[in-house]
Each structure stands twice: as C-alpha cells, then as structure tokens.
Design a protein around this motif. Sequence first.
Motif, short mmCIF file in Angstrom:
data_model
loop_
_atom_site.label_atom_id
_atom_site.label_comp_id
_atom_site.label_asym_id
_atom_site.label_seq_id
_atom_site.Cartn_x
_atom_site.Cartn_y
_atom_site.Cartn_z
N VAL A 16 0.84 -1.19 0.00
CA VAL A 16 0.00 0.00 0.00
C VAL A 16 0.88 1.24 0.00
CG1 VAL A 16 -2.04 -1.01 1.10
CG2 VAL A 16 -0.16 -0.17 2.53
N ARG A 17 0.28 2.31 -0.47
CA ARG A 17 0.95 3.62 -0.47
C ARG A 17 0.37 4.42 0.69
NH1 ARG A 17 0.10 5.04 -5.68
NH2 ARG A 17 2.19 4.48 -6.36
N VAL A 18 1.25 4.93 1.59
CA VAL A 18 0.83 5.53 2.86
C VAL A 18 1.48 6.90 3.06
CG1 VAL A 18 0.63 5.20 5.36
CG2 VAL A 18 0.72 3.19 3.84
N ASP A 19 0.67 7.93 3.26
CA ASP A 19 1.16 9.24 3.70
C ASP A 19 0.97 9.27 5.22
OD1 ASP A 19 1.59 11.93 4.35
OD2 ASP A 19 0.69 12.66 2.50
N CYS A 20 2.08 9.29 5.95
CA CYS A 20 2.05 9.07 7.40
C CYS A 20 1.82 10.31 8.24
CB CYS A 20 3.37 8.42 7.84
SG CYS A 20 3.73 6.83 7.09
N HIS A 21 1.62 11.48 7.62
CA HIS A 21 1.56 12.71 8.43
C HIS A 21 0.90 13.81 7.59
CE1 HIS A 21 4.18 15.89 10.82
NE2 HIS A 21 2.88 16.18 10.83
N LEU A 22 -0.34 14.16 7.93
CA LEU A 22 -1.00 15.29 7.26
C LEU A 22 -2.08 15.86 8.18
CD1 LEU A 22 -3.94 14.10 6.21
CD2 LEU A 22 -2.54 13.17 4.38
N ALA A 43 -6.92 10.98 -6.59
CA ALA A 43 -6.11 11.36 -7.74
C ALA A 43 -4.72 10.75 -7.69
CB ALA A 43 -6.01 12.88 -7.82
N LEU A 44 -4.15 10.63 -6.49
CA LEU A 44 -2.79 10.14 -6.34
C LEU A 44 -2.72 8.64 -6.07
CD1 LEU A 44 -1.18 12.98 -4.20
CD2 LEU A 44 -0.91 12.56 -6.64
N ARG A 45 -3.88 8.01 -5.93
CA ARG A 45 -3.94 6.57 -5.66
C ARG A 45 -3.20 6.24 -4.36
NH1 ARG A 45 -2.71 3.62 -11.34
NH2 ARG A 45 -3.32 1.80 -10.11
N ILE A 46 -3.43 7.06 -3.35
CA ILE A 46 -2.89 6.78 -2.02
C ILE A 46 -3.88 5.87 -1.30
CG2 ILE A 46 -2.29 7.80 0.21
CD1 ILE A 46 -1.36 10.28 -1.32
N ASP A 47 -3.36 4.82 -0.70
CA ASP A 47 -4.22 3.82 -0.08
C ASP A 47 -4.57 4.13 1.37
OD1 ASP A 47 -4.14 1.76 -2.32
OD2 ASP A 47 -2.01 1.99 -1.90
N VAL A 48 -3.61 4.74 2.08
CA VAL A 48 -3.78 4.99 3.51
C VAL A 48 -3.24 6.37 3.83
CG1 VAL A 48 -3.33 4.15 5.85
CG2 VAL A 48 -3.36 2.52 3.94
N VAL A 49 -3.98 7.12 4.66
CA VAL A 49 -3.46 8.39 5.17
C VAL A 49 -3.57 8.38 6.69
CG1 VAL A 49 -3.87 9.80 3.13
CG2 VAL A 49 -5.69 9.53 4.81
N GLY A 173 6.34 11.60 5.69
CA GLY A 173 5.03 12.21 5.54
C GLY A 173 5.08 13.54 4.84
N SER A 174 4.00 13.88 4.19
CA SER A 174 3.91 15.17 3.50
C SER A 174 3.80 16.32 4.47
CB SER A 174 2.69 15.17 2.57
OG SER A 174 1.48 15.09 3.32
N ASP A 175 3.25 16.06 5.68
CA ASP A 175 2.94 17.14 6.62
C ASP A 175 2.05 18.18 5.93
OD1 ASP A 175 2.87 18.59 8.94
OD2 ASP A 175 5.01 18.99 9.04
N ALA A 176 1.20 17.70 5.02
CA ALA A 176 0.37 18.60 4.22
C ALA A 176 -0.64 19.34 5.08
CB ALA A 176 -0.36 17.82 3.14
N HIS A 177 -0.76 20.63 4.80
CA HIS A 177 -1.79 21.46 5.40
C HIS A 177 -2.71 22.03 4.32
CE1 HIS A 177 0.87 21.18 8.85
NE2 HIS A 177 0.05 21.91 9.59
N ASP A 178 -2.52 21.59 3.08
CA ASP A 178 -3.33 22.02 1.95
C ASP A 178 -3.44 20.85 0.99
OD1 ASP A 178 -0.54 22.18 1.27
OD2 ASP A 178 -1.10 23.34 -0.50
N ALA A 180 -2.81 20.42 -2.17
CA ALA A 180 -1.69 20.20 -3.09
C ALA A 180 -0.53 19.49 -2.42
CB ALA A 180 -1.22 21.54 -3.67
N GLY A 181 -0.44 19.60 -1.10
CA GLY A 181 0.69 18.98 -0.41
C GLY A 181 0.55 17.50 -0.16
N VAL A 182 -0.67 16.98 -0.24
CA VAL A 182 -0.89 15.56 0.05
C VAL A 182 -0.06 14.71 -0.92
CG1 VAL A 182 -2.59 13.71 0.11
CG2 VAL A 182 -3.20 15.99 0.93
N GLY A 183 0.61 13.71 -0.37
CA GLY A 183 1.40 12.82 -1.21
C GLY A 183 2.75 13.36 -1.60
N ALA A 184 3.14 14.53 -1.10
CA ALA A 184 4.48 15.03 -1.39
C ALA A 184 5.55 14.08 -0.85
CB ALA A 184 4.68 16.43 -0.81
N ALA A 185 5.20 13.33 0.18
CA ALA A 185 6.07 12.26 0.68
C ALA A 185 5.17 11.12 1.16
CB ALA A 185 6.96 12.75 1.81
N TYR A 186 5.57 9.90 0.84
CA TYR A 186 4.78 8.75 1.24
C TYR A 186 5.67 7.51 1.25
CZ TYR A 186 4.73 7.78 -3.80
OH TYR A 186 5.10 7.54 -5.09
#
Length: 221
Positions: A16-22, A43-49, A173-178, A180-186
């Motif tokens: 799975v593709r996981v963004d660990c921090h947003l 859109a990014l096909r991320i499986d877990v956030v 983790g992306s540490d996304a707060h917006d 566009a930032g989601v999935g910047a790191a996963y």
Amino acid sequence: MISAPRPARPVRPGWVRVDCHLHTVASGDSVMTLDQLAERVAALRIDVVCVTDHNHLAGGAEELSRAVGARVVPGEEIRTGSGELIGLFLTERVPYVLPAERVVERIRAQGGIVCAPHPYDPHRFGVGDRLEAMCAAGMIDAVEVFNAKTPDHEHNLAALRTARAYGLPATVGSDAHDPAGVGAAYLEMPDFDGPASFLDALHEAEPHGEYRPHALRYGFP
C-alpha cells in the motif's frame, strides 16, 4: 532512494501507499477539508493516510475512512513539554503540554504507537536533541526521517541516522496542510492490519517524496 511521487504507477501486490503525516482544517492552521483530502487521495492513488491534526483527534477510523474514501489511521500531533510527538492508531484524544512521558503512556494505553515527527528541524517544535535519550528510554516506536516541509535535508538525514542507531523503523510524511501537499512524501510498504503489523511493515517500506515548495529531490544513503 527518495523520488518524486508517481501517482499513475500501481504499487506491487499486497503493498500500500501511505502518507504518514498530514493535517485537516481541524488543526486550525490547515486549509484542507476532508472532501478535498478525498479528492487528492483518489487522484494520487494513495491507499492509507494518517490524519494527525494538532492536539485534536479528527474522528474514528471507520468514520474518517468513509469520509475520505480510503483507509485512515487516526492520529494526533501532540505538543508535549519536550516537543511534538505523533500518536497513531488512537481512539481518544491526548491532551497537549503534558510531559512527554505522560503523553507516551496515554498513547500506548489505547494501543497506539509513538512517532517523533521532524525531530531535528529547527523551524518546528520537534523533540530535537532529546530524541536519542527518548529512543534509549524506549519512548519512541518510529522516527519520521523525511518530512516534505523540512527545507534542509540534513535534518532529515540526522533523523534517519538516529533511527538506524536505535534499530527503529522510519516513517515519512507530506505534513500537508493544503490539498496540493498531500502525497508530497509517502511510503510504499506491505499492507498492515494494526499497530504491530504497521511497525513490522515499516522495516520493509520504500520512501518516496520531494521537498515543497521547491520540489528538490533527495536521495537516501
């Protein structure tokens, strides 16, 4: 090797593709709604956030997963007297500004795991030079070794060195707060079904990511 996200490429079977921090709007300093998170995840096909709002638990796993349209690990980024810690797999909010030891106890009492986010980034409230003592004391379960908002990659690499020195698994983790930032790191990692298997799977995980906003690519040694 850290590389830029390639959302069109599927992960291998059983992974799975996981963004660990947003963060969502519940953090107070984020502009991302759950609807926007759902659009970006699809859109990014991320499986877990891992939704890790500041000092706030956004909801339960089932509730959040339905809202986002993907699996959600409920978490919280908690300000402690020693710096910020992330609790994952939480069912109850942990109060902020408690001593770090108390925060770790409260996370683990509900079956959660403790992660040290952006520990050496001087621009954020990480645990900094307290990280090694906390690792030695058994307080940390995983170390965030790539944060997409950390401008100096040496601070990420320092976190990686500490994680390796103590045999701890690494998160990114992306540490996304917006949106566009989601999935910047996963991470791409074996699938998991709870805290223990998540930690086990992290040892096989492959990190991917980029620094925002300048999208500088970095490699792991």
